[in-house]
Design a protein around this motif. Structure first.
Motif, PDB file in Angstrom:
ATOM      1  N   HIS A  81      11.345 -50.680  -0.798  1.00 31.08           N
ATOM      2  CA  HIS A  81      12.311 -50.913   0.280  1.00 31.08           C
ATOM      3  C   HIS A  81      12.675 -49.593   0.947  1.00 31.08           C
ATOM      4  N   ARG A  82      13.149 -49.703   2.164  1.00 32.79           N
ATOM      5  CA  ARG A  82      13.542 -48.511   2.918  1.00 32.79           C
ATOM      6  C   ARG A  82      14.736 -47.844   2.251  1.00 32.79           C
ATOM      7  N   HIS A  83      14.669 -46.516   2.137  1.00 34.97           N
ATOM      8  CA  HIS A  83      15.731 -45.772   1.477  1.00 34.97           C
ATOM      9  C   HIS A  83      15.991 -44.482   2.237  1.00 34.97           C
ATOM     10  N   LEU A  84      17.246 -44.229   2.577  1.00 36.86           N
ATOM     11  CA  LEU A  84      17.609 -42.991   3.255  1.00 36.86           C
ATOM     12  C   LEU A  84      18.054 -41.945   2.241  1.00 36.86           C
ATOM     13  N   THR A  85      17.570 -40.727   2.431  1.00 33.81           N
ATOM     14  CA  THR A  85      17.987 -39.622   1.572  1.00 33.81           C
ATOM     15  C   THR A  85      19.374 -39.135   1.995  1.00 33.81           C
ATOM     16  N   ALA A  86      19.919 -38.222   1.204  1.00 36.36           N
ATOM     17  CA  ALA A  86      21.213 -37.628   1.546  1.00 36.36           C
ATOM     18  C   ALA A  86      21.141 -36.856   2.857  1.00 36.36           C
ATOM     19  N   GLU A  87      19.933 -36.450   3.245  1.00 42.56           N
ATOM     20  CA  GLU A  87      19.748 -35.736   4.509  1.00 42.56           C
ATOM     21  C   GLU A  87      19.596 -36.687   5.689  1.00 42.56           C
ATOM     22  N   GLY A  88      19.553 -37.999   5.409  1.00 42.22           N
ATOM     23  CA  GLY A  88      19.473 -38.984   6.478  1.00 42.22           C
ATOM     24  C   GLY A  88      18.068 -39.356   6.910  1.00 42.22           C
ATOM     25  N   GLU A 109      14.123 -41.158   6.006  1.00 50.87           N
ATOM     26  CA  GLU A 109      13.503 -42.194   5.176  1.00 50.87           C
ATOM     27  C   GLU A 109      12.709 -41.517   4.073  1.00 50.87           C
ATOM     28  N   ALA A 110      13.013 -41.873   2.812  1.00 45.53           N
ATOM     29  CA  ALA A 110      12.537 -41.112   1.659  1.00 45.53           C
ATOM     30  C   ALA A 110      11.022 -41.106   1.518  1.00 45.53           C
ATOM     31  N   SER A 111      10.381 -42.265   1.691  1.00 43.86           N
ATOM     32  CA  SER A 111       8.933 -42.328   1.480  1.00 43.86           C
ATOM     33  C   SER A 111       8.170 -41.523   2.537  1.00 43.86           C
ATOM     34  N   TRP A 112       8.627 -41.585   3.775  1.00 43.42           N
ATOM     35  CA  TRP A 112       7.988 -40.828   4.848  1.00 43.42           C
ATOM     36  C   TRP A 112       8.049 -39.327   4.561  1.00 43.42           C
ATOM     37  N   VAL A 113       9.203 -38.873   4.047  1.00 43.53           N
ATOM     38  CA  VAL A 113       9.345 -37.448   3.728  1.00 43.53           C
ATOM     39  C   VAL A 113       8.471 -37.078   2.534  1.00 43.53           C
ATOM     40  N   LEU A 114       8.552 -37.860   1.446  1.00 46.05           N
ATOM     41  CA  LEU A 114       7.812 -37.513   0.232  1.00 46.05           C
ATOM     42  C   LEU A 114       6.304 -37.551   0.442  1.00 46.05           C
ATOM     43  N   PHE A 115       5.832 -38.615   1.080  1.00 46.78           N
ATOM     44  CA  PHE A 115       4.391 -38.830   1.151  1.00 46.78           C
ATOM     45  C   PHE A 115       3.722 -38.204   2.374  1.00 46.78           C
ATOM     46  N   PHE A 116       4.526 -37.720   3.338  1.00 45.77           N
ATOM     47  CA  PHE A 116       3.892 -37.003   4.439  1.00 45.77           C
ATOM     48  C   PHE A 116       4.608 -35.721   4.834  1.00 45.77           C
ATOM     49  N   MET A 155      10.893 -46.030  10.355  1.00 45.09           N
ATOM     50  CA  MET A 155      10.866 -47.493  10.303  1.00 45.09           C
ATOM     51  C   MET A 155      12.268 -48.097  10.113  1.00 45.09           C
ATOM     52  N   SER A 156      13.170 -47.704  11.000  1.00 46.12           N
ATOM     53  CA  SER A 156      14.501 -48.305  10.967  1.00 46.12           C
ATOM     54  C   SER A 156      14.453 -49.779  11.357  1.00 46.12           C
ATOM     55  N   PHE A 189      10.793 -52.326   8.474  1.00 41.37           N
ATOM     56  CA  PHE A 189      10.164 -51.608   7.366  1.00 41.37           C
ATOM     57  C   PHE A 189       9.457 -52.573   6.430  1.00 41.37           C
ATOM     58  N   SER A 190       8.274 -52.187   5.999  1.00 40.89           N
ATOM     59  CA  SER A 190       7.596 -52.872   4.895  1.00 40.89           C
ATOM     60  C   SER A 190       6.796 -51.850   4.130  1.00 40.89           C
ATOM     61  N   PHE A 191       6.560 -52.127   2.857  1.00 44.86           N
ATOM     62  CA  PHE A 191       5.800 -51.195   2.027  1.00 44.86           C
ATOM     63  C   PHE A 191       4.396 -51.006   2.593  1.00 44.86           C
ATOM     64  N   ALA A 192       3.772 -52.086   3.042  1.00 49.36           N
ATOM     65  CA  ALA A 192       2.409 -52.010   3.568  1.00 49.36           C
ATOM     66  C   ALA A 192       2.357 -51.145   4.828  1.00 49.36           C
ATOM     67  N   ARG A 193       3.310 -51.345   5.755  1.00 51.71           N
ATOM     68  CA  ARG A 193       3.334 -50.547   6.983  1.00 51.71           C
ATOM     69  C   ARG A 193       3.575 -49.073   6.673  1.00 51.71           C
ATOM     70  N   ALA A 194       4.544 -48.811   5.770  1.00 55.09           N
ATOM     71  CA  ALA A 194       4.868 -47.428   5.424  1.00 55.09           C
ATOM     72  C   ALA A 194       3.670 -46.745   4.772  1.00 55.09           C
ATOM     73  N   ASN A 195       2.989 -47.454   3.881  1.00 55.56           N
ATOM     74  CA  ASN A 195       1.841 -46.892   3.191  1.00 55.56           C
ATOM     75  C   ASN A 195       0.716 -46.555   4.169  1.00 55.56           C
ATOM     76  N   ALA A 196       0.439 -47.470   5.092  1.00 52.45           N
ATOM     77  CA  ALA A 196      -0.624 -47.229   6.078  1.00 52.45           C
ATOM     78  C   ALA A 196      -0.280 -46.039   6.970  1.00 52.45           C
ATOM     79  N   GLN A 197       0.980 -45.930   7.365  1.00 46.71           N
ATOM     80  CA  GLN A 197       1.405 -44.829   8.234  1.00 46.71           C
ATOM     81  C   GLN A 197       1.241 -43.487   7.530  1.00 46.71           C
ATOM     82  N   GLN A 198       1.653 -43.431   6.262  1.00 44.33           N
ATOM     83  CA  GLN A 198       1.540 -42.177   5.513  1.00 44.33           C
ATOM     84  C   GLN A 198       0.083 -41.773   5.339  1.00 44.33           C
TER      85      GLN A 198
END
Length: 284
Positions: A106-113, A115-122, A164-165, A168-177
């Motif tokens: 699921h979409r998760h915002l970090t303390a910096e505001g 999206e966590a997966s986008w930051v970590l994986f790209f 992805m405000s 969001f979906s796991f599949a879309r996020a994964n493909a984008q990364q």
């Protein structure tokens, strides 16, 4: 002695790579969140030293060649700090292995505001690859191994809403990364034609746990199937070791030891420029 930097090097395949390169006598810098896991890894490190006059083999501890940088790479501040520390402490880096992972369904915002997966994986990978470009360039045969599974659509990136405000979906996020990391390879090798840049994914199951928010059902299924049919991480990383030990300049993609096709799009160069502009705007 080579310098091998591994993000996510305290677990699974990252830890297997760290053990291997400490055993063969290289300096290994592990970037991760768990100091205790690193200490356990370092405690087991040993490498064969030069044979003595009698022909017997002695062993020296790899602990002195194991370094740890504590960081959460879903944090932009931590990613920048890691780059600064590596630049300060190492004049050259022979291999940069990008293997940090934390799965979020699921979409998760970090303390910096962000999206966590986008930051970590790209984004963190972009900051590391571009921020350490001159340290890689200083090595004799530099390589980046990015464990972003190759192969996805050329239009997978939502440049207007990469976090992805909406929708969001796991599949879309994964493909984008995955697509963004292939474009990162185009950028990195254009700036340094001597650099080998590989997007790599395992072939089949690996006997390792999922780290992240995947639910007990998926974790149990992965554990059962992995025990039955999965490769041990030490075996699964063998193709990565071969790539690092004999890097070929330019871009490549692999599933296990088998080459995979690289995705090409009509607007690759324009998309690279848009990604760079996005990072400068949103994450610098």
């Amino acid at each position: 002695m080579r310098t091998i930097v591994i993000t996510g090097g305290t677990d699974g395949m990252g830890a297997a790579l760290a053990r291997h390169y400490l055993a063969v006598g290289d300096r290994v810098v592990v970037i991760g969140r768990d100091q205790a896991k690193f200490e356990a890894l370092r405690a087991t490190a040993a490498s064969p030293a030069n044979q003595g006059a009698t022909g017997s083999t002695t062993f020296d501890s790899g602990a002195a060649r194991a370094e740890f940088v504590a960081a959460d790479l879903s944090s932009i501040a931590d990613s920048r700090r890691v780059v600064e520390q590596l630049r300060r402490e190492h004049e050259s880096i022979d291999a940069l292995v990008l293997a940090a992972s934390f799965i979020r369904r699921h979409r998760h915002l970090t303390a910096e505001g962000h999206e966590a997966s986008w930051v970590l994986f790209f984004v963190s990978k972009y900051l590391l690859v571009t921020g350490l470009a001159d340290r890689l360039r200083a090595a004799g045969r530099p390589i980046v191994v990015n464990t972003a599974v190759p192969g996805t659509r050329a239009d997978a990136i939502d440049f207007d809403d990469p976090g992805m405000s909406r929708g969001f979906s796991f599949a879309r996020a994964n493909a984008q990364q995955r697509r963004a990391n292939e474009l990162l390879g185009l950028l990195a090798t254009a700036e340094d034609p001597r650099l080998a840049y590989v997007t790599w994914g395992p072939k089949g199951l690996v006997r390792t746990g999922f780290t992240g928010e995947v639910g007990p059902g998926m974790k149990m299924a992965a554990a059962v199937l992995g025990a039955i049919a999965g490769k041990h991480p030490d075996v699964a990383v063998r193709p990565i070791i071969d790539l690092i030990d004999a890097p070929t300049p330019g871009r490549a993609a692999y599933r296990g030891a088998k080459p995979a096709p690289l995705v090409g799009g009509e607007h690759d160069r324009e998309d690279i420029a848009r990604l760079a502009e996005m990072i400068d705007r949103d994450f610098r």
